[in-house]
Write an enzyme that holds these catalytic residues in place. Sequence first.
Site, PDB file in Angstrom:
ATOM      1  N   ALA A 149     -79.516   5.433  -0.309  1.00  0.00           N
ATOM      2  CA  ALA A 149     -79.417   6.791  -0.863  1.00  0.00           C
ATOM      3  C   ALA A 149     -77.967   7.207  -1.071  1.00  0.00           C
ATOM      4  CB  ALA A 149     -80.125   7.776   0.061  1.00  0.00           C
ATOM      5  N   GLU A 168     -76.704  11.688  -6.027  1.00  0.00           N
ATOM      6  CA  GLU A 168     -77.063  13.098  -5.782  1.00  0.00           C
ATOM      7  C   GLU A 168     -77.257  13.783  -7.131  1.00  0.00           C
ATOM      8  OE1 GLU A 168     -74.018  14.852  -3.335  1.00  0.00           O
ATOM      9  OE2 GLU A 168     -74.448  13.466  -1.675  1.00  0.00           O
ATOM     10  N   ILE A 188     -93.453  -7.247 -33.846  1.00  0.00           N
ATOM     11  CA  ILE A 188     -94.216  -8.409 -34.321  1.00  0.00           C
ATOM     12  C   ILE A 188     -95.718  -8.163 -34.133  1.00  0.00           C
ATOM     13  CG2 ILE A 188     -94.741 -10.856 -33.812  1.00  0.00           C
ATOM     14  CD1 ILE A 188     -91.716 -11.216 -33.177  1.00  0.00           C
ATOM     15  N   GLY A 227     -97.223  -5.340 -34.330  1.00  0.00           N
ATOM     16  CA  GLY A 227     -97.719  -4.197 -35.097  1.00  0.00           C
ATOM     17  C   GLY A 227     -98.384  -3.170 -34.189  1.00  0.00           C
ATOM     18  N   GLU A 254     -77.993   1.051 -11.300  1.00  0.00           N
ATOM     19  CA  GLU A 254     -76.976   0.075 -10.865  1.00  0.00           C
ATOM     20  C   GLU A 254     -75.784   0.043 -11.831  1.00  0.00           C
ATOM     21  OE1 GLU A 254     -78.256  -3.138  -8.717  1.00  0.00           O
ATOM     22  OE2 GLU A 254     -80.176  -2.224  -8.223  1.00  0.00           O
TER      23      GLU A 254
HETATM   24  C1  FAD Z   1     -85.613   4.612 -11.515  1.00  0.00           C
HETATM   25  C2  FAD Z   1     -84.288   4.831 -10.870  1.00  0.00           C
HETATM   26  C3  FAD Z   1     -84.034   4.291  -9.613  1.00  0.00           C
HETATM   27  C4  FAD Z   1     -82.813   4.541  -8.984  1.00  0.00           C
HETATM   28  N1  FAD Z   1     -82.601   4.058  -7.703  1.00  0.00           N
HETATM   29  C5  FAD Z   1     -81.509   4.476  -7.017  1.00  0.00           C
HETATM   30  C6  FAD Z   1     -81.366   4.157  -5.618  1.00  0.00           C
HETATM   31  O1  FAD Z   1     -82.197   3.454  -5.028  1.00  0.00           O
HETATM   32  N2  FAD Z   1     -80.306   4.664  -4.953  1.00  0.00           N
HETATM   33  C7  FAD Z   1     -79.352   5.438  -5.555  1.00  0.00           C
HETATM   34  O2  FAD Z   1     -78.420   5.859  -4.874  1.00  0.00           O
HETATM   35  N3  FAD Z   1     -79.446   5.741  -6.887  1.00  0.00           N
HETATM   36  C8  FAD Z   1     -80.505   5.294  -7.618  1.00  0.00           C
HETATM   37  N4  FAD Z   1     -80.643   5.621  -8.943  1.00  0.00           N
HETATM   38  C9  FAD Z   1     -79.618   6.450  -9.569  1.00  0.00           C
HETATM   39  C10 FAD Z   1     -78.826   5.732 -10.641  1.00  0.00           C
HETATM   40  O3  FAD Z   1     -77.939   4.816 -10.062  1.00  0.00           O
HETATM   41  C11 FAD Z   1     -78.120   6.804 -11.498  1.00  0.00           C
HETATM   42  O4  FAD Z   1     -79.143   7.491 -12.215  1.00  0.00           O
HETATM   43  C12 FAD Z   1     -77.114   6.214 -12.447  1.00  0.00           C
HETATM   44  O5  FAD Z   1     -76.022   5.687 -11.737  1.00  0.00           O
HETATM   45  C13 FAD Z   1     -76.601   7.254 -13.449  1.00  0.00           C
HETATM   46  O6  FAD Z   1     -76.224   8.428 -12.821  1.00  0.00           O
HETATM   47  P1  FAD Z   1     -76.768   9.841 -13.367  1.00  0.00           P
HETATM   48  O7  FAD Z   1     -78.230   9.735 -13.522  1.00  0.00           O
HETATM   49  O8  FAD Z   1     -76.233  10.897 -12.483  1.00  0.00           O
HETATM   50  O9  FAD Z   1     -76.124   9.989 -14.805  1.00  0.00           O
HETATM   51  P2  FAD Z   1     -74.621  10.550 -15.141  1.00  0.00           P
HETATM   52  O10 FAD Z   1     -73.631   9.898 -14.243  1.00  0.00           O
HETATM   53  O11 FAD Z   1     -74.722  12.043 -15.095  1.00  0.00           O
HETATM   54  O12 FAD Z   1     -74.458  10.067 -16.589  1.00  0.00           O
HETATM   55  C14 FAD Z   1     -75.052  10.721 -17.721  1.00  0.00           C
HETATM   56  C15 FAD Z   1     -74.608   9.975 -18.964  1.00  0.00           C
HETATM   57  O13 FAD Z   1     -73.171  10.061 -19.101  1.00  0.00           O
HETATM   58  C16 FAD Z   1     -72.616   8.761 -19.135  1.00  0.00           C
HETATM   59  N5  FAD Z   1     -71.343   8.763 -18.451  1.00  0.00           N
HETATM   60  C17 FAD Z   1     -71.090   9.143 -17.165  1.00  0.00           C
HETATM   61  N6  FAD Z   1     -69.792   9.008 -16.888  1.00  0.00           N
HETATM   62  C18 FAD Z   1     -69.199   8.510 -18.003  1.00  0.00           C
HETATM   63  C19 FAD Z   1     -67.880   8.121 -18.355  1.00  0.00           C
HETATM   64  N7  FAD Z   1     -66.884   8.201 -17.463  1.00  0.00           N
HETATM   65  N8  FAD Z   1     -67.658   7.667 -19.597  1.00  0.00           N
HETATM   66  C20 FAD Z   1     -68.660   7.559 -20.507  1.00  0.00           C
HETATM   67  N9  FAD Z   1     -69.938   7.902 -20.237  1.00  0.00           N
HETATM   68  C21 FAD Z   1     -70.199   8.370 -19.002  1.00  0.00           C
HETATM   69  C22 FAD Z   1     -73.627   7.872 -18.436  1.00  0.00           C
HETATM   70  O14 FAD Z   1     -73.469   6.507 -18.789  1.00  0.00           O
HETATM   71  C23 FAD Z   1     -74.927   8.483 -18.933  1.00  0.00           C
HETATM   72  O15 FAD Z   1     -75.187   8.019 -20.220  1.00  0.00           O
HETATM   73  C24 FAD Z   1     -81.824   5.321  -9.624  1.00  0.00           C
HETATM   74  C25 FAD Z   1     -82.084   5.831 -10.907  1.00  0.00           C
HETATM   75  C26 FAD Z   1     -83.283   5.612 -11.517  1.00  0.00           C
HETATM   76  C27 FAD Z   1     -83.548   6.205 -12.869  1.00  0.00           C
END
Ligand code: FAD
Length: 388
Positions: A127, A130, A336, A338, A362
Site C-alpha cells: 500500500a 494515495e 480480425i 469482427g 507499476e
Molecule cells: C488495478 C490497479 C491496481 C493497483 N495496485 C496497486 C497496489 O497494489 N499498490 C499501490 O500502491 N498502488 C497500486 N495501484 C496504483 C497505481 O500504481 C497508480 O494508479 C499509478 O501509479 C498511477 O498513479 P495515479 O493513478 O495517481 O495517476 P497520476 O499519477 O495522477 O497520473 C495521471 C496521469 O498523468 C500522467 N502523469 C503523471 N505525472 C506525470 C509527469 N511527470 N509527466 C507526464 N505525465 C504524468 C500519468 O502518466 C497519468 O496519465 C494500482 C492501480 C490500479 C489501477
Amino acid sequence: MDFRLTDEQKMVRDTVRAFVQKELLPLEGDVLRNEREGRVGIEREQLRQLQLKAKELGFWGINTPEEYGGANLGPVMTAIIIMELSHTFVPFAFGGSADNILYHCNEEQKQRYLIPTINGERRSCFALTEPGAGSDAANIKMSAVKDGKHWVLNGEKVFITNGNEADFTMVFAVTDKERGARGVTCFLVDREMGWRSNYIHTMGEWGPASLYFENVRVPEENILGELNQGFTLGMQWIGAGRWNIAARAVGAAERLLQMGIDYAKTRSTFGKPIAERQAIQWMIADSRVEIEATRWLALHAAWMAEEGLDTRHAASIAKLYGSNMANQVADRVMQIHGGMGYTKELPIERWYREMRVWRIFEGTDEIQRFIISRDLLRGYVRLGEELV
Ligand SMILES: Cc1cc2nc3c(=O)[nH]c(=O)nc-3n(C[C@H](O)[C@H](O)[C@H](O)COP(=O)(O)OP(=O)(O)OC[C@H]3O[C@@H](n4cnc5c(N)ncnc54)[C@H](O)[C@@H]3O)c2cc1C
C-alpha cells in the site's frame, strides 16, 4: 552470444506448458461464466488445489530461496514461466511466494509475516498509492506519529491490489515530514490493528481496494526494514514487477494472435477466407514482430536482474513496449474477429479490459518514458552501450 535455451529451461517451459494445457485451459469456460455472473473466476480453495498439483511438479516458490522451501529459479526462468502461464486468463499463480520486500523482515517478523505468507496462510498487500499521490509516490501524506512504543497511522490508500482480501498490509507512511522521500517508513499492519478496506470496481474482472487508517496504533517493532528507509523498499517492490509485465504481455498476445490466425483461416467473406486479405495479413505480421521484440526485451531485462546489474532502464523499456504491444495485439485480434470479437462469447474483450491496466500500474506509460528519456538526457545510459 547464445540464444538457445538450456535443457533445464526447455524442460521447465515444456512442463509449465503442459500444466497450462491440462489444468488451466479446461477451466476457462467456468472462469468466464463465474465472472459473468459476478463471482470470482476461481475460488480460493480451487486455486489452492491447483497450486498443490503444481507443487508436485516442483513449481512452488519459484522465486523463494531454498531455505524457505522454494525452488528459487531466478529471473530468466521466471520470465520463461510467466510467458507460458499467461497463455491463459485463468487467474492462477504458483504458490509458495511472498513479496520481495518481506525478506527484509527481522527474525521475529519472519515468523509472523514472511513464512505464513509463503505457506499461503496469510495474504499481504502493498500500500503505497494515495488519492493525492500515484506517479508522484514521494508525495504521500499518510502520517505516522510516535506515541510511546507505538506509531499512530492516519490517512488513506487507494488502488491497493488484494487490499480487500489481505490479512496484513505493507503500508508506507511519513515518519519525518522534513525529509521528503527519506522520511517515509514501511509498516507491517495487521487488519486487526484497525484499518478498513473498500473494494473498488474497475473495468477488469478483479478490483483493488481503498484502505482507511484512523488512529491505527502500530507497535514500533512492526517497522519493516529501517525507520525512514521505506521509500527504497517501495521502489524495490515496484521495480521487480516491470519486466514481469512484459513477459505476461508475450504469453497473452501469443495466445490472442493464435486465435486471430485460426479465425482468419476459417472465416470467409466475398468468396474467400479473410486470411487471404492483405489487411488481415498485415495485422498478423505486425503482431508477430511486436511480440518477438517484447520477448527479447523481457528476457534481456530478466537476464540483467539475474546478473545483478541495474535493470531500471531495461525494465522500463520492456514494460512500456510490452504493455502497449499487448493492447495493440488484443485490439487487432478483436478487429480480425469482427462482431464476434466484441461479444462475451469469446475471451478477447475480457483480456482487452485486463491488459489496459498494464499501461497504468507499476509506473504509467508516461512515467516509463520519463525514466527512459531522463536516463539518456542525464547520461546515466549511453546509446550504443546496451550490450554489457
Ligand atoms: C488495478 C490497479 C491496481 C493497483 N495496485 C496497486 C497496489 O497494489 N499498490 C499501490 O500502491 N498502488 C497500486 N495501484 C496504483 C497505481 O500504481 C497508480 O494508479 C499509478 O501509479 C498511477 O498513479 P495515479 O493513478 O495517481 O495517476 P497520476 O499519477 O495522477 O497520473 C495521471 C496521469 O498523468 C500522467 N502523469 C503523471 N505525472 C506525470 C509527469 N511527470 N509527466 C507526464 N505525465 C504524468 C500519468 O502518466 C497519468 O496519465 C494500482 C492501480 C490500479 C489501477
